[in-house]
Design a protein around this motif. Structure first.
Motif, mmCIF file in Angstrom:
data_model
loop_
_atom_site.group_PDB
_atom_site.id
_atom_site.type_symbol
_atom_site.label_atom_id
_atom_site.label_comp_id
_atom_site.label_asym_id
_atom_site.label_seq_id
_atom_site.Cartn_x
_atom_site.Cartn_y
_atom_site.Cartn_z
ATOM 1 N N HIS A 106 41.728 -75.081 -2.658
ATOM 2 C CA HIS A 106 42.864 -74.273 -3.118
ATOM 3 C C HIS A 106 44.166 -74.778 -2.501
ATOM 4 C CE1 HIS A 106 45.684 -70.835 -3.008
ATOM 5 N NE2 HIS A 106 45.267 -70.691 -4.257
ATOM 6 N N ALA A 107 44.169 -74.996 -1.196
ATOM 7 C CA ALA A 107 45.376 -75.479 -0.516
ATOM 8 C C ALA A 107 45.794 -76.844 -1.056
ATOM 9 C CB ALA A 107 45.135 -75.550 0.986
ATOM 10 N N LEU A 155 45.357 -72.161 -11.612
ATOM 11 C CA LEU A 155 46.743 -71.849 -11.271
ATOM 12 C C LEU A 155 47.703 -72.122 -12.429
ATOM 13 C CD1 LEU A 155 46.714 -73.233 -7.631
ATOM 14 C CD2 LEU A 155 46.871 -70.821 -8.310
ATOM 15 N N GLN A 156 47.290 -72.964 -13.350
ATOM 16 C CA GLN A 156 48.095 -73.239 -14.538
ATOM 17 C C GLN A 156 47.765 -72.297 -15.695
ATOM 18 O OE1 GLN A 156 47.373 -77.509 -14.961
ATOM 19 N NE2 GLN A 156 49.441 -77.879 -14.218
ATOM 20 N N LEU A 203 53.915 -75.588 -10.021
ATOM 21 C CA LEU A 203 53.251 -74.366 -9.581
ATOM 22 C C LEU A 203 53.745 -73.196 -10.413
ATOM 23 C CD1 LEU A 203 51.204 -73.268 -7.574
ATOM 24 C CD2 LEU A 203 53.063 -72.870 -5.984
ATOM 25 N N TRP A 205 40.920 -75.530 -9.379
ATOM 26 C CA TRP A 205 42.003 -74.672 -8.875
ATOM 27 C C TRP A 205 43.313 -74.955 -9.595
ATOM 28 C CZ3 TRP A 205 42.202 -70.244 -6.841
ATOM 29 C CH2 TRP A 205 41.204 -69.780 -5.986
ATOM 30 N N ILE A 206 43.612 -76.216 -9.841
ATOM 31 C CA ILE A 206 44.845 -76.541 -10.560
ATOM 32 C C ILE A 206 44.818 -75.914 -11.949
ATOM 33 C CG2 ILE A 206 46.120 -78.434 -11.670
ATOM 34 C CD1 ILE A 206 45.487 -80.123 -9.158
ATOM 35 N N VAL A 232 47.418 -76.357 -4.535
ATOM 36 C CA VAL A 232 48.779 -75.822 -4.408
ATOM 37 C C VAL A 232 49.733 -76.932 -3.975
ATOM 38 C CG1 VAL A 232 50.249 -74.241 -3.098
ATOM 39 C CG2 VAL A 232 48.062 -73.438 -4.027
ATOM 40 N N LEU A 239 50.409 -79.221 -6.931
ATOM 41 C CA LEU A 239 51.294 -78.587 -7.917
ATOM 42 C C LEU A 239 52.729 -78.490 -7.407
ATOM 43 C CD1 LEU A 239 48.931 -75.827 -9.318
ATOM 44 C CD2 LEU A 239 49.775 -77.845 -10.525
ATOM 45 N N ARG A 240 52.891 -78.218 -6.132
ATOM 46 C CA ARG A 240 54.252 -78.180 -5.547
ATOM 47 C C ARG A 240 54.895 -79.551 -5.611
ATOM 48 N NH1 ARG A 240 52.888 -74.062 -0.761
ATOM 49 N NH2 ARG A 240 53.465 -72.154 -1.868
#
Length: 83
Positions: free
Chosen positions: A68-69, A36-37, A81, A32-33, A72, A75-76
């Protein structure tokens, strides 16, 4: 990383360093990371050393639903993110 050469055709091949039949929760978070990147689906599959079905299960939520959570949140925390 060194490449390999096919013994018959001489075609250059990428070595497979890691093979995973199944993904752990941490693997799913990493997938997921990467997504998202901005990594491509194919690159995620290849870099995690698994098949497209396993990554698809993660992204559809069929496996490791909370990944996923967690991705996120990580990344935050790192202020990374992008998507």
């Amino acid at each position: 990383m060194a490449t390999e050469v096919h013994p018959i055709t001489g075609d250059e091949l990428n070595p497979i360093a890691v093979k995973r039949a199944q993904l752990t929760f941490e693997n799913a978070v990493t997938a997921w990371i990467m997504k998202l990147q901005g990594e491509t689906f194919t690159d995620i599959v290849q870099k995690l050393g698994t098949n497209a079905n396993r990554i698809g299960e993660v992204f559809r939520g069929d496996a490791h639903r909370d990944a996923h959570a967690k991705a996120v949140a990580i990344l935050r925390k790192h202020k990374s993110l992008l998507v």
